[in-house]
Design a protein around this motif. Structure first.
Motif, PDB file in Angstrom:
ATOM      1  N   GLN A 123      -8.210  -8.620  -0.114  1.00  0.00           N
ATOM      2  CA  GLN A 123      -8.087  -9.610   0.963  1.00  0.00           C
ATOM      3  C   GLN A 123      -9.467 -10.137   1.364  1.00  0.00           C
ATOM      4  OE1 GLN A 123      -6.926  -9.363   5.531  1.00  0.00           O
ATOM      5  NE2 GLN A 123      -5.110  -9.231   4.283  1.00  0.00           N
ATOM      6  N   SER A 164       3.216  -8.837  -4.181  1.00  0.00           N
ATOM      7  CA  SER A 164       2.817 -10.106  -3.550  1.00  0.00           C
ATOM      8  C   SER A 164       3.386 -11.279  -4.342  1.00  0.00           C
ATOM      9  CB  SER A 164       1.294 -10.263  -3.517  1.00  0.00           C
ATOM     10  OG  SER A 164       0.696  -9.159  -2.902  1.00  0.00           O
ATOM     11  N   LEU A 220       5.949 -14.037  -2.785  1.00  0.00           N
ATOM     12  CA  LEU A 220       5.454 -15.406  -2.605  1.00  0.00           C
ATOM     13  C   LEU A 220       6.555 -16.451  -2.765  1.00  0.00           C
ATOM     14  CD1 LEU A 220       1.947 -15.354  -4.288  1.00  0.00           C
ATOM     15  CD2 LEU A 220       2.495 -16.169  -1.994  1.00  0.00           C
ATOM     16  N   TYR A 230      -2.711 -15.017   1.857  1.00  0.00           N
ATOM     17  CA  TYR A 230      -2.994 -13.607   2.129  1.00  0.00           C
ATOM     18  C   TYR A 230      -1.999 -12.944   3.093  1.00  0.00           C
ATOM     19  CZ  TYR A 230      -5.621 -13.256   6.613  1.00  0.00           C
ATOM     20  OH  TYR A 230      -5.982 -13.224   7.921  1.00  0.00           O
ATOM     21  N   VAL A 279       1.081 -13.002   2.796  1.00  0.00           N
ATOM     22  CA  VAL A 279       2.114 -12.449   1.926  1.00  0.00           C
ATOM     23  C   VAL A 279       1.593 -11.175   1.258  1.00  0.00           C
ATOM     24  CG1 VAL A 279       3.605 -12.884  -0.063  1.00  0.00           C
ATOM     25  CG2 VAL A 279       3.111 -14.726   1.570  1.00  0.00           C
ATOM     26  N   ALA A 280       0.326 -11.209   0.844  1.00  0.00           N
ATOM     27  CA  ALA A 280      -0.277 -10.001   0.272  1.00  0.00           C
ATOM     28  C   ALA A 280      -0.291  -8.897   1.333  1.00  0.00           C
ATOM     29  CB  ALA A 280      -1.694 -10.302  -0.210  1.00  0.00           C
ATOM     30  N   GLN A 281      -0.533  -9.284   2.583  1.00  0.00           N
ATOM     31  CA  GLN A 281      -0.538  -8.294   3.652  1.00  0.00           C
ATOM     32  C   GLN A 281       0.869  -7.722   3.867  1.00  0.00           C
ATOM     33  OE1 GLN A 281      -3.247  -9.192   6.735  1.00  0.00           O
ATOM     34  NE2 GLN A 281      -2.359  -7.784   8.215  1.00  0.00           N
ATOM     35  N   ALA A 325       2.964  -7.379   1.511  1.00  0.00           N
ATOM     36  CA  ALA A 325       3.131  -6.446   0.387  1.00  0.00           C
ATOM     37  C   ALA A 325       2.453  -5.115   0.715  1.00  0.00           C
ATOM     38  CB  ALA A 325       2.559  -7.048  -0.889  1.00  0.00           C
ATOM     39  N   THR A 383       5.598 -10.745   7.962  1.00  0.00           N
ATOM     40  CA  THR A 383       6.051  -9.612   7.152  1.00  0.00           C
ATOM     41  C   THR A 383       7.542  -9.369   7.384  1.00  0.00           C
ATOM     42  OG1 THR A 383       3.882  -8.562   7.232  1.00  0.00           O
ATOM     43  CG2 THR A 383       5.752  -7.124   6.737  1.00  0.00           C
TER      44      THR A 383
END
Ligand code: TRP
Length: 325
Positions: free
Chosen positions: A45, A93, A97, A131, A133-135, A137, A160
């Motif tokens: 990140q 992620s 997405l 990011y 979405v990565a968070q 995950a 989330t």
């Protein structure tokens, strides 16, 4: 025994400072006794807006680990791990997405504020825009139900949970788990004119930082009445003065006039020196034993990867992406 799962993270763009300690580290040290706690070193990140200086990010993974350990995070109780070393997080992620629109990402208040802050406008790195979405995950891979964060991160929790509901509805199964933010009482310390006090700061650095702290520019003579609001020294004392009665008296006297900035600053400096001395000492010990700290990180990362891989396996199975099973 089944403890509630906590996940929390820090971008590794620099060592941690006093604000982190008050805002989250102290709480994490406490929570590790009653929760199954995962501490994420968010280097991937951090790259979303530091891709031009990757070394700044990678160098700070160990620095933040020293801070965690020095502050009292116990690797036998908490799992410290490195985001970039868990490919399953990138995989999750990628799948999530597809459940979010670009316009929804552009409306995320934290992202909006950060875009404005960095002056990205339309030149925003795609990785930065996504990011959240990565968070999501990061959080869901561990099925965390609690996420200790500052209030600036609340939109991340909201996004989330949106993704969790969308995914579970899509596959018609409760695969992912919703989470709650755990807000700390003192959410954030005021910036000390950009030079925050690092957890490993030397006594001189602490002294200098306190000396430079903003008070009230109209409080020129000791007898002048002073302003408490926006006064950094008082905001810091709010966080660090244990003697609340004394603090109330100091505030009253400052407002009336007759209390000098020097007295206040000396009091604050004493508290900070006392708080940071043992942390600095422990930090130096860990920093002198990098191999040991790397081993701690590797162990935590291996353990975290197992958990994440299990969840991502469930996610792929729910989507029918398990051809070879
Ligand atoms: N966004 C957080 C920050 O800026 C870091 C972070 C990454 C995080 N992944 C997370 C926090 C998951 C909580 C949960 O500091």
């Amino acid at each position: 025994m089944h403890l509630p799962i906590i996940l929390t993270g820090d971008r590794t763009t620099g060592p941690l400072h006093l604000g982190h300690y008050v805002g989250s580290l102290q709480a994490r040290v406490r929570l590790q006794h009653t929760h199954d706690q995962y501490l994420l070193l968010a280097d991937t990140q951090a790259l979303t807006d530091n891709m031009g200086t990757p070394q700044k990010v990678s160098d700070n993974v160990l620095e933040v680990t020293f801070d965690y350990l020095a502050a009292g995070i116990d690797p036998r109780k908490s799992t410290i791990f490195v985001q970039s070393q868990i490919p399953e997080l990138a995989e999750l992620s990628m799948l999530l997405l597809n459940l979010v629109s670009v316009s929804r990402l552009e409306r995320n208040p934290t992202i909006k504020a950060e875009i404005a802050l960095r002056g990205f406008e339309r030149d925003i790195p795609a990785g930065f825009l996504v990011y959240p979405v990565a968070q999501a995950a990061d959080i869901t891979a561990f099925k965390a139900t609690l996420v200790p964060v500052g209030d600036d991160q609340l939109p991340m929790i909201e996004q989330t949970n949106e993704l969790v509901r969308k995914f579970n509805t899509l596959v018609n199964k409760e695969v992912l788990v919703e989470c709650k933010a755990l807000l700390s009482q003192v959410t954030r310390l005021p910036g000390i004119d950009g030079n925050a006090i690092a957890l490993g700061a030397s006594p001189d650095e602490i002294k200098k930082a306190v000396k430079q702290m903003y008070t009230d520019c109209n409080h020129l003579r000791i007898d002048d009445p002073g302003e408490i609001d926006g006064n950094v020294v008082f905001s810091m004392l709010d966080a660090f003065e244990q003697d609340r009665v004394m603090l109330a008296e100091l505030k009253a006297k400052y407002r009336r006039g007759g209390l000098g900035d020097g007295v206040l600053k000396r009091r604050l400096e004493d508290h900070l020196q006392e708080l940071l001395a043992p942390i600095r000492e422990r930090r130096q010990l860990f920093a002198a034993d990098r191999q040991e700290v790397l081993a701690i990180l590797k162990q935590g990362t291996d353990r975290a990867r197992e958990t994440a891989a299990r969840t991502v396996g469930e996610v792929k199975r729910a989507l029918g992406l398990n051809y070879f099973e």
